[in-house]
Design a protein around this motif. Structure first.
Motif, PDB file in Angstrom:
ATOM      1  N   ILE A  12       0.840  -1.203   0.000  1.00 20.77           N
ATOM      2  CA  ILE A  12       0.000   0.000   0.000  1.00 20.77           C
ATOM      3  C   ILE A  12       0.870   1.246   0.000  1.00 20.77           C
ATOM      4  CG2 ILE A  12      -1.766   1.287   1.258  1.00 20.77           C
ATOM      5  CD1 ILE A  12      -2.769  -1.275  -0.031  1.00 20.77           C
ATOM      6  N   HIS A  13       1.937   1.251   0.804  1.00 20.74           N
ATOM      7  CA  HIS A  13       2.841   2.397   0.832  1.00 20.74           C
ATOM      8  C   HIS A  13       3.526   2.571  -0.517  1.00 20.74           C
ATOM      9  CE1 HIS A  13       2.847   1.476   5.316  1.00 20.74           C
ATOM     10  NE2 HIS A  13       2.277   2.643   5.197  1.00 20.74           N
ATOM     11  N   LYS A  14       3.884   1.467  -1.167  1.00 26.35           N
ATOM     12  CA  LYS A  14       4.512   1.533  -2.483  1.00 26.35           C
ATOM     13  C   LYS A  14       3.549   2.144  -3.492  1.00 26.35           C
ATOM     14  CE  LYS A  14       7.639  -2.402  -1.825  1.00 26.35           C
ATOM     15  NZ  LYS A  14       7.990  -3.776  -2.272  1.00 26.35           N
ATOM     16  N   SER A  15       2.268   1.777  -3.366  1.00 25.67           N
ATOM     17  CA  SER A  15       1.259   2.320  -4.274  1.00 25.67           C
ATOM     18  C   SER A  15       1.105   3.826  -4.088  1.00 25.67           C
ATOM     19  CB  SER A  15      -0.089   1.637  -4.026  1.00 25.67           C
ATOM     20  OG  SER A  15      -1.107   2.246  -4.773  1.00 25.67           O
ATOM     21  N   VAL A  16       1.105   4.263  -2.834  1.00 27.00           N
ATOM     22  CA  VAL A  16       0.994   5.695  -2.539  1.00 27.00           C
ATOM     23  C   VAL A  16       2.174   6.450  -3.120  1.00 27.00           C
ATOM     24  CG1 VAL A  16       0.993   7.404  -0.694  1.00 27.00           C
ATOM     25  CG2 VAL A  16      -0.435   5.373  -0.501  1.00 27.00           C
ATOM     26  N   GLU A  17       3.389   5.898  -2.946  1.00 27.72           N
ATOM     27  CA  GLU A  17       4.593   6.539  -3.473  1.00 27.72           C
ATOM     28  C   GLU A  17       4.557   6.585  -4.993  1.00 27.72           C
ATOM     29  OE1 GLU A  17       7.642   4.177  -1.763  1.00 27.72           O
ATOM     30  OE2 GLU A  17       7.701   5.297   0.111  1.00 27.72           O
ATOM     31  N   LYS A  18       4.045   5.498  -5.609  1.00 30.76           N
ATOM     32  CA  LYS A  18       3.965   5.413  -7.062  1.00 30.76           C
ATOM     33  C   LYS A  18       3.112   6.534  -7.630  1.00 30.76           C
ATOM     34  CE  LYS A  18       2.635   2.200 -10.763  1.00 30.76           C
ATOM     35  NZ  LYS A  18       2.059   0.876 -11.067  1.00 30.76           N
ATOM     36  N   HIS A  19       2.072   6.922  -6.911  1.00 29.64           N
ATOM     37  CA  HIS A  19       1.187   7.989  -7.365  1.00 29.64           C
ATOM     38  C   HIS A  19       1.701   9.382  -6.976  1.00 29.64           C
ATOM     39  CE1 HIS A  19      -1.560   4.555  -7.779  1.00 29.64           C
ATOM     40  NE2 HIS A  19      -2.197   5.302  -8.660  1.00 29.64           N
ATOM     41  N   GLU A  55     -12.006   6.317  14.070  1.00 29.04           N
ATOM     42  CA  GLU A  55     -10.572   6.361  13.777  1.00 29.04           C
ATOM     43  C   GLU A  55     -10.210   7.768  13.320  1.00 29.04           C
ATOM     44  OE1 GLU A  55      -7.059   4.188  11.128  1.00 29.04           O
ATOM     45  OE2 GLU A  55      -9.151   3.925  10.552  1.00 29.04           O
ATOM     46  N   ILE A  56      -9.107   8.305  13.840  1.00 30.10           N
ATOM     47  CA  ILE A  56      -8.642   9.631  13.453  1.00 30.10           C
ATOM     48  C   ILE A  56      -7.300   9.476  12.749  1.00 30.10           C
ATOM     49  CG2 ILE A  56      -7.865  11.896  14.264  1.00 30.10           C
ATOM     50  CD1 ILE A  56     -10.106  10.035  16.558  1.00 30.10           C
ATOM     51  N   GLY A  57      -7.201  10.047  11.546  1.00 30.55           N
ATOM     52  CA  GLY A  57      -5.967   9.953  10.786  1.00 30.55           C
ATOM     53  C   GLY A  57      -5.717   8.566  10.235  1.00 30.55           C
ATOM     54  N   PRO A  58      -6.615   8.027   9.400  1.00 31.33           N
ATOM     55  CA  PRO A  58      -6.458   6.665   8.896  1.00 31.33           C
ATOM     56  C   PRO A  58      -5.292   6.475   7.940  1.00 31.33           C
ATOM     57  CG  PRO A  58      -8.303   7.749   7.823  1.00 31.33           C
ATOM     58  CD  PRO A  58      -7.862   8.655   8.925  1.00 31.33           C
ATOM     59  N   GLY A  59      -4.795   7.569   7.349  1.00 30.87           N
ATOM     60  CA  GLY A  59      -3.639   7.453   6.462  1.00 30.87           C
ATOM     61  C   GLY A  59      -3.936   6.586   5.251  1.00 30.87           C
ATOM     62  N   THR A  60      -3.122   5.537   5.065  1.00 33.18           N
ATOM     63  CA  THR A  60      -3.308   4.644   3.915  1.00 33.18           C
ATOM     64  C   THR A  60      -4.282   3.507   4.203  1.00 33.18           C
ATOM     65  OG1 THR A  60      -1.341   3.405   4.610  1.00 33.18           O
ATOM     66  CG2 THR A  60      -1.022   5.144   2.973  1.00 33.18           C
ATOM     67  N   GLY A  61      -4.793   3.440   5.435  1.00 36.67           N
ATOM     68  CA  GLY A  61      -5.859   2.485   5.730  1.00 36.67           C
ATOM     69  C   GLY A  61      -5.430   1.149   6.290  1.00 36.67           C
ATOM     70  N   ASN A  62      -4.182   1.036   6.756  1.00 33.19           N
ATOM     71  CA  ASN A  62      -3.726  -0.254   7.300  1.00 33.19           C
ATOM     72  C   ASN A  62      -4.493  -0.641   8.566  1.00 33.19           C
ATOM     73  OD1 ASN A  62      -1.852  -0.435   5.245  1.00 33.19           O
ATOM     74  ND2 ASN A  62      -0.205   0.467   6.457  1.00 33.19           N
ATOM     75  N   LEU A  63      -4.623   0.314   9.492  1.00 31.71           N
ATOM     76  CA  LEU A  63      -5.400   0.064  10.706  1.00 31.71           C
ATOM     77  C   LEU A  63      -6.894  -0.008  10.381  1.00 31.71           C
ATOM     78  CD1 LEU A  63      -5.654  -0.211  13.785  1.00 31.71           C
ATOM     79  CD2 LEU A  63      -5.501   2.292  13.945  1.00 31.71           C
ATOM     80  N   THR A  64      -7.332   0.822   9.463  1.00 32.69           N
ATOM     81  CA  THR A  64      -8.738   0.838   9.043  1.00 32.69           C
ATOM     82  C   THR A  64      -9.206  -0.544   8.594  1.00 32.69           C
ATOM     83  OG1 THR A  64      -8.286   3.065   8.201  1.00 32.69           O
ATOM     84  CG2 THR A  64     -10.419   2.091   7.631  1.00 32.69           C
ATOM     85  N   ARG A  82      -5.878  14.080  -0.316  1.00 30.08           N
ATOM     86  CA  ARG A  82      -5.139  13.141  -1.170  1.00 30.08           C
ATOM     87  C   ARG A  82      -5.280  11.717  -0.642  1.00 30.08           C
ATOM     88  NH1 ARG A  82       0.729  14.889  -0.586  1.00 30.08           N
ATOM     89  NH2 ARG A  82       0.024  14.642   1.561  1.00 30.08           N
ATOM     90  N   LEU A  83      -5.172  11.563   0.671  1.00 30.70           N
ATOM     91  CA  LEU A  83      -5.278  10.234   1.262  1.00 30.70           C
ATOM     92  C   LEU A  83      -6.717   9.738   1.301  1.00 30.70           C
ATOM     93  CD1 LEU A  83      -2.636  10.411   4.149  1.00 30.70           C
ATOM     94  CD2 LEU A  83      -2.448   9.302   1.919  1.00 30.70           C
ATOM     95  N   VAL A  84      -7.669  10.660   1.310  1.00 31.30           N
ATOM     96  CA  VAL A  84      -9.080  10.254   1.233  1.00 31.30           C
ATOM     97  C   VAL A  84      -9.307   9.473  -0.053  1.00 31.30           C
ATOM     98  CG1 VAL A  84     -11.448  11.097   0.948  1.00 31.30           C
ATOM     99  CG2 VAL A  84      -9.965  12.118   2.684  1.00 31.30           C
ATOM    100  N   GLY A  85      -8.755   9.977  -1.151  1.00 33.34           N
ATOM    101  CA  GLY A  85      -8.886   9.286  -2.430  1.00 33.34           C
ATOM    102  C   GLY A  85      -8.259   7.904  -2.406  1.00 33.34           C
ATOM    103  N   GLU A  86      -7.093   7.782  -1.767  1.00 32.29           N
ATOM    104  CA  GLU A  86      -6.423   6.487  -1.669  1.00 32.29           C
ATOM    105  C   GLU A  86      -7.239   5.504  -0.829  1.00 32.29           C
ATOM    106  OE1 GLU A  86      -3.657   5.456  -3.257  1.00 32.29           O
ATOM    107  OE2 GLU A  86      -3.724   7.373  -4.293  1.00 32.29           O
TER     108      GLU A  86
END
Length: 266
Positions: A12-19, A55-64, A82-86
């Motif tokens: 998931i982090h790689k995908s975020v970096e890729k974009h 949840e506050i600050g879900p980021g890339t959604g790993n905990l979500t 930006r992270l909402v879209g991800e």
């Protein structure tokens, strides 16, 4: 409370970096990347199938993702569009899509909906105001399991006479029971913060103490202005006396009390 070893960053982090999305430290974005810690937080929270999870600050959604597996619904507050879209893309084609509600904006400026439990890797710069927003929320929630900075965690549990004992300690312990659950090294995050972290469990006292917390908070603010000064000296300061007199005048006016005395500046 042993330290948990670092795991390799996931796809998931790689995908975020890729974009081309760079994590924003101004939003306190330190994405938790170790799945063992994520699982540990959710297990410690004891999320039930009937729970609505905040949840506050879900980021890339790993905990979500883990919370969606366990709970009935997840309410995720994210300030970074930006992270909402991800997040939306990550869960769009999954069975969990209908269980996730993403709320875009600043959680401190939002009116919180009903929830049973809060589990979050929170932005560290909002730790204190967020905790008190949660503790003053009604109706009561069962508990909050939060990732916070190490020193902040120890301030939460500090006792009178200890070096870290402060206004945060006394106000939090007035309203809740706090326990430190685990230590988390800084290399478990991307990007890594400057300090280590702790996961804490905060359980609101129900019923709460019979006080006006706003007034109590104002009192402790004065008391902890300078910890090494005597209380009598603190309450003789001109600025403090002026505030007390103003507050007394307002109180007397609202309650039809005859102002038979005034504060005297020494």
């Amino acid at each position: 409370m042993g330290k948990i070893k670092v795991d390799k960053k996931n796809r998931i982090h790689k995908s975020v970096e890729k974009h081309g999305i760079m994590f924003n430290k101004n939003f306190g974005q330190h994405i938790l990347k170790n799945p063992a810690i994520i699982t540990g937080m959710v297990d410690k929270a004891s999320v039930y199938p009937s729970d609505i999870v905040l949840e506050i600050g879900p980021g890339t959604g790993n905990l979500t993702a883990k919370l969606l597996e366990k709970g009935k619904r997840v309410l995720a507050y994210e300030i970074d569009v930006r992270l909402v879209g991800e997040l939306e893309k990550r869960f769009l084609s999954t069975p969990y899509h209908s269980k996730l509600e993403i709320k875009v904006g600043d959680v401190l400026k939002s009116e919180l909906p009903f929830f049973n439990i809060c589990v979050a890797n929170i932005p560290y710069q909002i730790s204190s105001p967020l905790i008190f927003k949660l503790l003053l929320h009604r109706p009561f929630f069962r508990c909050a399991v939060l990732m916070v900075q190490k020193e902040f965690a120890y301030r939460l549990i500090a006792k009178p006479g200890e070096k870290l004992y402060c206004r945060l300690s006394i106000n939090t312990q007035l309203l809740a029971r706090v326990d430190i659950l685990m230590k988390v090294g800084k290399n478990n995050f991307k990007p890594p913060p400057k300090v280590d972290s702790n996961v804490v469990r905060i359980e609101p006292k129900n019923p709460p103490p019979d006080i006006n917390f706003k007034e109590w908070d104002g009192f402790t603010r004065i008391v902890f202005i300078r910890k090494n000064k005597q209380l009598s000296a603190l309450f003789k300061q001109t600025a403090v006396i002026a505030v007390l007199e103003k507050n007394y005048r307002s109180y007397a006016s609202l309650n039809n009390i005859c102002r038979s005395w005034l504060f005297i500046v020494p």
